[in-house]
Structure formats: C-alpha cells, structure tokens
Design an enzyme around this catalytic site. Structure first.
Site, PDB file in Angstrom:
ATOM      1  CD  GLU A 115      -2.078  -1.390   3.016  1.00  0.00           C
ATOM      2  OE1 GLU A 115      -2.104  -0.555   4.068  1.00  0.00           O
ATOM      3  OE2 GLU A 115      -2.073  -2.695   3.175  1.00  0.00           O
ATOM      4  CE  LYS A 117       4.809   5.743   6.770  1.00  0.00           C
ATOM      5  NZ  LYS A 117       5.326   7.136   6.324  1.00  0.00           N
ATOM      6  CG  ASP A 119       4.353  12.673   5.003  1.00  0.00           C
ATOM      7  OD1 ASP A 119       3.950  12.073   5.867  1.00  0.00           O
ATOM      8  OD2 ASP A 119       5.620  13.567   3.997  1.00  0.00           O
ATOM      9  CE1 TYR A 219      -3.653   2.833   8.317  1.00  0.00           C
ATOM     10  CE2 TYR A 219      -3.151   5.239   6.294  1.00  0.00           C
ATOM     11  CZ  TYR A 219      -2.784   4.430   7.915  1.00  0.00           C
ATOM     12  OH  TYR A 219      -2.640   5.438   8.286  1.00  0.00           O
ATOM     13  CE  LYS A 307       9.499   6.302   6.129  1.00  0.00           C
ATOM     14  NZ  LYS A 307       9.744   7.190   6.638  1.00  0.00           N
ATOM     15  CB  CYS A 401      33.016  13.961  28.560  1.00  0.00           C
ATOM     16  SG  CYS A 401      30.971  14.709  28.569  1.00  0.00           S
ATOM     17  CB  CYS A 404      31.753  16.059  33.362  1.00  0.00           C
ATOM     18  SG  CYS A 404      32.085  13.961  32.161  1.00  0.00           S
ATOM     19  CB  CYS A 425      31.371  10.973  29.023  1.00  0.00           C
ATOM     20  SG  CYS A 425      31.574  11.212  31.036  1.00  0.00           S
ATOM     21  CB  CYS A 432      28.082  13.583  33.138  1.00  0.00           C
ATOM     22  SG  CYS A 432      28.089  14.414  31.285  1.00  0.00           S
TER      23      CYS A 432
HETATM   24  S1  IVH Z   1      -1.144   0.877   9.261  1.00  0.00           S
HETATM   25  C1  IVH Z   1       0.167  -0.732  13.381  1.00  0.00           C
HETATM   26  N1  IVH Z   1      -1.204   1.389   6.068  1.00  0.00           N
HETATM   27  O1  IVH Z   1       1.849   5.821   8.098  1.00  0.00           O
HETATM   28  C2  IVH Z   1       0.498  -0.507  11.588  1.00  0.00           C
HETATM   29  N2  IVH Z   1      -0.364   3.242   7.723  1.00  0.00           N
HETATM   30  O2  IVH Z   1       4.642   4.719  10.791  1.00  0.00           O
HETATM   31  C3  IVH Z   1      -0.725   1.445  11.902  1.00  0.00           C
HETATM   32  N3  IVH Z   1       0.670   5.108   6.670  1.00  0.00           N
HETATM   33  O3  IVH Z   1       1.079   5.815  11.112  1.00  0.00           O
HETATM   34  C4  IVH Z   1      -0.282   1.942  10.311  1.00  0.00           C
HETATM   35  N4  IVH Z   1      -0.217   4.901   4.989  1.00  0.00           N
HETATM   36  O4  IVH Z   1      -0.146   7.462   9.534  1.00  0.00           O
HETATM   37  C5  IVH Z   1      -0.604   1.439   7.375  1.00  0.00           C
HETATM   38  N5  IVH Z   1      -1.379   1.986   4.129  1.00  0.00           N
HETATM   39  C6  IVH Z   1      -1.069   2.528   5.313  1.00  0.00           C
HETATM   40  C7  IVH Z   1      -0.059   3.655   5.974  1.00  0.00           C
HETATM   41  C8  IVH Z   1      -0.114   3.797   7.110  1.00  0.00           C
HETATM   42  C9  IVH Z   1       0.051   5.744   5.236  1.00  0.00           C
HETATM   43  C10 IVH Z   1       0.837   6.222   7.508  1.00  0.00           C
HETATM   44  C11 IVH Z   1       0.605   5.920   9.340  1.00  0.00           C
HETATM   45  C12 IVH Z   1       0.766   5.705   9.851  1.00  0.00           C
HETATM   46  C13 IVH Z   1       2.228   5.425  10.058  1.00  0.00           C
HETATM   47  C14 IVH Z   1       3.618   4.310   9.787  1.00  0.00           C
END
Ligand code: IVH
Length: 670
Positions: A115, A117, A119, A219, A307, A401, A404, A425, A432
């Site tokens: 899926e 991701k 932002d 999602y 990523k 360090c 300190c 340290c 410190c």
């Molecule tokens: S699943 C327990 N699915 O990415 C897993 N997250 O770092 C829950 N996000 O906080 C997340 N697209 O804001 C999931 N298809 C997708 C997503 C997604 C974007 C974001 C979401 C989450 C962050 C995870």
C-alpha cells in the site's frame, strides 16, 4: 482620553485579541507568549469594568468567543495506534522477513498487501451499528484527541454505513491528507502538506476545517469484531464496498524481490500522483499470521514501511560538535552551511560516531554530500575529496568528555569480540551536566513519565535557571517563579502543574524505564516489573545486593544485570530512585489476570516446532501464565520440544514437576 478615543482603543485591543486567538486556536502557532496574551485579556477586562459603555461580542468576557482552551477532549484508543518500522534497502527487507521466519520458527512463502504510504495524519473512526460515533487523532498512540466534528466535514468519511456485513463495532483507521494542488494554494501558511492537514484537522472550529479540502483514505482497523475476513487485501476490498476510499495502487505481491522491483518503479511514478507519498507499506496479507506475529513495543512485526530514497545536497562543514547522550555516548554532529534539501533547510547533519569519522575521513572545511529521508535525521554520506583544501587536517576526536572532562572509552563487546564504534563518557551519574540533562529529558518523555507540559526545550531552560538538577526536582518546582518567566502565563503554568501531578501515578514498568538504566528499555523494564511486582520488592533486591535474582527472567541476561548493578553502585542514582519512590504513587504492573494459565509457570527445553520461543512465551503471557528460565520448586510445567536438555528434564522429574510435550501444552490452551 475622550470616550470616542477609548472606544477606538478598545476596538483595537479586541481586534488584536481576535487575531491572536486565530494564531493560538486555529493555527496552533501563537505569536505572543501566554503571559502577554493574558495581559491583553486583562487589559480588555479592565477597560470594560471601568467604562461600562464598552461592549463587543468578541470580548473575552463573552462566552460566545473562543473556548479558552487549546486542549481537545482526549480519548484512549481501544487498540493502540502504533507506527511502523522503516526499511531503506533490500537488506532491511531481508532482515524483516528473517525476523518473521525466526518468530514463526519456520520458512514459508509470504504474501504481502502493498500500500502506498501517504504522508498525512492518521485518524481512527469508531462506528457503532453503522454510525460514525467518534473520530480521534493518533495523539501519542495510546490516547488521541476527539476531533469527530472536524472529521465529519471530510467528504470521504462516511457517516452512516448500511451494508449488512459491516461490523457492529469497529474502528476504521486511515490517513487524512491534502492533495498537492490544494497545498500549492496554502504554501505561505504551512511548511508542507502534512502540516496543512494537521493544522486544519485540529481547528477548534469544524467550520474552519471545512475550508481546507481534506481527503481520507482507509487502510486498517483497530478494535473490531470481524471473523469472516482472512486477508488484509480482502479487508481493503470490503472497505471500498462499505463506502470508504482506498488507495487505487494497493496490490498483493509475493516475494521481497517483487516488493523491491515494484518499489523501484513506484518511486519514479509517484511524482505523477495527486498526493505526496513517502514510501510503500508492506503488510503480511494473512490476518491469522498477523495475529500470531503481534507487536513489539512500538510497531507490528507483520508490517514495515519501505521509504523512498532520500533527497540530498552538497554543503560545507563549518564545525563539528560532540553531543553527549543520556548513556554517555558521544555523537559528532556536523554544523553545515545551511542548504535546502527537498524543501527543508538543513544546517546540522549527524556523523554517527568516531569510527564513521575515521572511516570517511571527515574533516572541518570539507565539502560533503548530505542526505535527508523523511523524518530521519540528515546524515553525511560522503566527502568530495577533490574539493578538499591542501592544508586540511584530520579531525581529532576528543579523549575526554566535552561536558564533564571525564575519561571516555570504547567498550569491548564480548559477543561480537569487537570494540564498540561509539565512544562514551565514563561518568554514568548526574555529575556530567549533559548526561544529567538528557536523563531528565528521558524521564519526562512519552513512554516514561509522560509529562506533557514539560518539553525538551523547557527542561533545558529550567536547567539553565537552576530549577532542576535531578528528576525529583520536577515534583518540587517553584510555580510562582515560573509564572514570572518570559513565555509563561497562568494558563501554561496551570497546564504544567496539572501534567506533573498527573504523572505522579505511574506503573512500575514505566517508572523503571523512566529512571534511565542503560540496556533497560521498555520491554526489559516490563520484564523486571513483572518479576519484582512492586517498587518495594524491587528496592529490596537492590538493598540486599540481590540483583542476580533477575537472571531467572527469560530475556534478561548478563548485560542487563551488570548494567543494573553499575547503576545502583552509584550512590546518587540510588538516592534519586529512593526519593522518587516516596514522592510518586508507583502502582504494581497490571497483569492480565483472567487467562486460563493464571498462577501457572512454564519453562521450555528443546526446539519447538512451527513456533519460536518468543511466540510461545507471548502465548503463555497472553493467557496470564508466566515463563521462567530455571528448574526449581516454583516451576509447574516443563515443556519439552525436540532435543531437550536431559539435565533439565532430570531435575524436573526429581522435583515432581509436570512434563508436557508441545502438543499437550497447546491442548491446555485449546
Ligand atoms: S498501517 C500498526 N497502512 O504510516 C500499523 N499506515 O508509521 C498501522 N500510513 O501512523 C499503520 N499509509 O499514519 C498503515 N497503508 C497504510 C499507511 C499507513 C500511511 C501512515 C500512518 C502511520 C504511519 C506508520
């Protein structure tokens, strides 16, 4: 002053207040301090008192004005909203799969729901009997802000669902985001689309939210009662059927090789999308498998975010500073000539540690390539040697360090048989300065004491003003003094006091994590807390020099025990813990007390089939049982797998402990 002048002056002040209300409540970015805000309000109050003819609907004395609180009502998520672990390359994906195979103790063909991701900002929508009854932001993952009315203004969010197969009680989770072309119109007000979405969602007034075109893509689920859906990809199909938007590029892939090649292609294609995407999310498609894999402290074992590669730029190193962390680690940071990398101005980049500096031969004045990926700290990738000045000299890492002056060392790692790449340290205590400040920052952090009103910057400020030197000082703050400081008003002081008071009630595991013992992270702190049960017991183990007691815990080893010992050998550490334990209300760890295996202890010997020790352990704990790691009278069942240690079986027999095969044990659990 004439009456007309007074009226004019009053109106000006009211307008000023209206403006600041906007910055404060709508944009969450006040232009004046709380103190100045309170002064402005008081001035208006006083004018109204003195000249009874003054009146405005926007007067702060009028209840029709803004609600005098920036805080939304909070609500605890029924199922935590965790984040995802990140992968940056194929190696990370291999490791991700390897960990899954280890956990399952088996290599199987895995299917992934892939899926994009987006932002944006995640939100959780609770539907009961088909009606949207509550919507919340992620907040800290455990507790979110109730923003139902604001979410209801988003056209993609259905408020009523009539499909027969829609669960009676379910949390639907997804991302609230803004499209690129809409963001272009708001460019001057927000740094990026994500901030714009967040700012808009958190408006006090839902009508304001409506002004910015927000979208929602679903999602995942949080709390639910679905039993007919077996795969994440089927769940996504159902979401669509129920009236939610899902991502049009969602797909199912089989091997990590396929994931890698899809990632490569999508990385280029994403620029044609209407919204920003910062990576791909891969989820194990089989929901039963997801269930078995469960979660670590921060993220699911069954999903990872891959990523897209970082943006980078060249700049010049102007200085190298050494930062001292909470555990004494010295981290070199390059101060670079400010450079724009993918829309963000970067002026610091981490150099990781001493070994990295040596390996890359990084020097002052060097021209370097700096990379930035999403929310990860920018780092120096390479040096452009052609641009190096002739007279440049190697960077000498300090032996003492910088905070300190104590000796610094590189520890020898017995497992890898190598010296650490990190120099530390040797001063472990509060002598410190830099370590002390970092320890206090850790103490107040979310997963520790969770003191909201006391951010990292405030800790630094309070340190400079000599208001805190040790964690316990937080509970004896001079609020009068604070309310006279710049930037503090009545409202923020009372918020601070409230969150400090709230933090006094803390569970033993969080407390043990908060005191910041090296190698005792959230998970280990939980293990110690489960074993000790109360702070009183814990301190008595310390006082009787009995910390070896903890070696019986599965998961705690020599490294942790030695670290505990070293921590408490330092008298100032002991004093702090002792002081805090009398100031705070430290509750015993709440154990799951209604499972089938309550009061039963188990131990494993030999290899289990189709299951790792970690999974077996969490199965037992989910059912209120506990796992120990030595055969003694307290043990109730010894579970034997393939090739058990004969000595353990023999000892168990001698003590009359019941011996179970894996099959018999699973039968106990049904
Ligand atoms: S699943 C327990 N699915 O990415 C897993 N997250 O770092 C829950 N996000 O906080 C997340 N697209 O804001 C999931 N298809 C997708 C997503 C997604 C974007 C974001 C979401 C989450 C962050 C995870």
């Amino acid at each position: 002053m004439k009456d007309s002048e007074i009226s004019k002056y009053y109106k000006r002040k009211i307008n000023e207040l209206k403006n600041h209300n906007k910055y404060y409540f709508e944009y969450s970015s006040p232009k004046i301090s709380d103190k100045e805000y309170d002064q402005l309000k008081n001035e208006i109050f006083n004018l109204e008192k003195k000249y009874s003819y003054l009146k405005s609907t926007s007067s702060p004395s009028n209840s029709l004005g803004y609600t005098p609180s920036k805080n939304f009502v909070k609500s605890k998520h029924r199922v935590k909203m965790l984040s995802l672990a990140n992968a940056f390359d194929f190696k990370d994906l291999e490791n991700f799969e390897k960990k899954i195979f280890n956990y399952l103790n088996k290599k199987i063909e895995l299917e992934y729901s892939v899926e994009p991701k987006i932002d944006g900002i995640s939100a959780s929508l609770t539907y009961k009997n088909g009606l949207l009854v509550m919507g919340a932001s992620r907040g800290d993952g455990t507790t979110g802000e109730v923003i139902t009315e604001n979410l209801k203004t988003i056209k993609d969010i259905p408020q009523k669902i009539t499909n027969k197969d829609f669960p009676n009680d379910i949390d639907i989770r997804g991302e609230v985001f803004i499209e690129k072309h809409d963001f272009n119109k708001l460019k001057n007000d927000f740094a990026n689309p994500r901030n714009a979405a967040s700012g808009s969602l958190r408006q006090k007034n839902p009508l304001e939210t409506k002004k910015i075109p927000l979208n929602f893509v679903a999602y995942a689920y949080g709390y639910f009662d679905i039993d007919k859906i077996n795969r994440q990809s089927d769940f996504l199909i159902s979401l669509k059927k129920w009236g939610f938007k899902t991502n049009e590029h969602n797909k199912v892939l089989k091997s990590i090789k396929d994931l890698e090649s899809f990632h490569k292609k999508f990385e280029n294609d994403r620029f044609d999308l209407k919204y920003d995407v910062d990576g791909l999310v891969y989820k194990i498609n089989n929901l039963d498998l997801q269930n078995r894999l469960g979660f670590t402290a921060n993220s699911p074992r069954w999903a990872i975010a891959h990523k897209f590669s970082a943006d980078s730029a060249y700049s010049i190193i102007k200085d190298i500073n050494i930062q001292v962390g909470r555990t004494g680690a010295l981290t070199p940071v390059a101060r670079i000539k400010p450079v724009n990398i993918g829309g963000v101005v970067v002026s610091n980049a981490t150099l990781h540690n001493e070994d990295e500096i040596i390996r890359k031969d990084i020097r002052l004045g060097d021209t370097v390539k700096v990379e930035r990926a999403g929310d990860v700290i920018p780092h120096v990738v390479l040096v452009d040697l052609k641009k190096r000045e002739k007279k440049s000299k190697k960077f000498i890492f300090p032996n003492n360090c910088p905070s300190c002056g104590s000796k610094t060392i590189k520890e020898f790692n017995k497992t890898t048989k190598k010296y650490d790449s990190v120099r530390r340290c040797t001063n472990e205590g509060y002598d410190c300065e830099k370590i002390a400040i970092e320890k206090i920052k850790h103490f107040i952090s979310k997963d520790a004491m969770n003191i909201d009103g006391l951010g990292k910057k405030v800790v630094e400020n309070f340190w400079d003003l000599n208001l805190v030197r040790f964690p316990q000082d937080i509970y004896n703050l001079d609020y009068n003094k604070i309310s006279n400081l710049e930037g503090w008003g009545d409202l923020s002081v009372s918020n601070l006091k409230y969150s400090i008071d709230q933090s006094k009630k803390v569970s033993l595991d969080k407390f043990l994590y908060a005191i910041g013992i090296r190698h005792i992270g959230i998970e280990n702190a939980k293990l110690l807390a489960e074993h000790a049960k109360s702070i009183k017991n814990f301190l008595s183990f310390v006082n009787k020099n009995n910390l070896n007691e903890f070696i019986n815990i599965d998961g705690i080893g020599d490294t942790q025990i030695n670290s505990l010992k070293k921590f408490f050998e330092n008298k100032s550490n002991y004093k702090i813990v002792d002081k805090l334990s009398s100031l705070l209300n430290i509750s015993d760890l709440k154990l799951n007390k209604d499972g089938k295996l309550l009061n039963n202890t188990f131990m494993f010997t030999g290899k289990l089939s189709n299951m790792s020790r970690a999974e077996a352990k969490s199965l037992i704990e989910e059912n209120s049982g506990s796992v120990v790691s030595s055969v003694n009278k307290k043990l109730k069942y010894l579970i034997i797998g393939e090739k058990p240690t004969n000595r353990k079986v023999q000892e168990a027999k001698e003590l009359g402990i019941k011996i179970l095969s894996q099959k018999e044990w699973l039968k106990l659990l049904n």
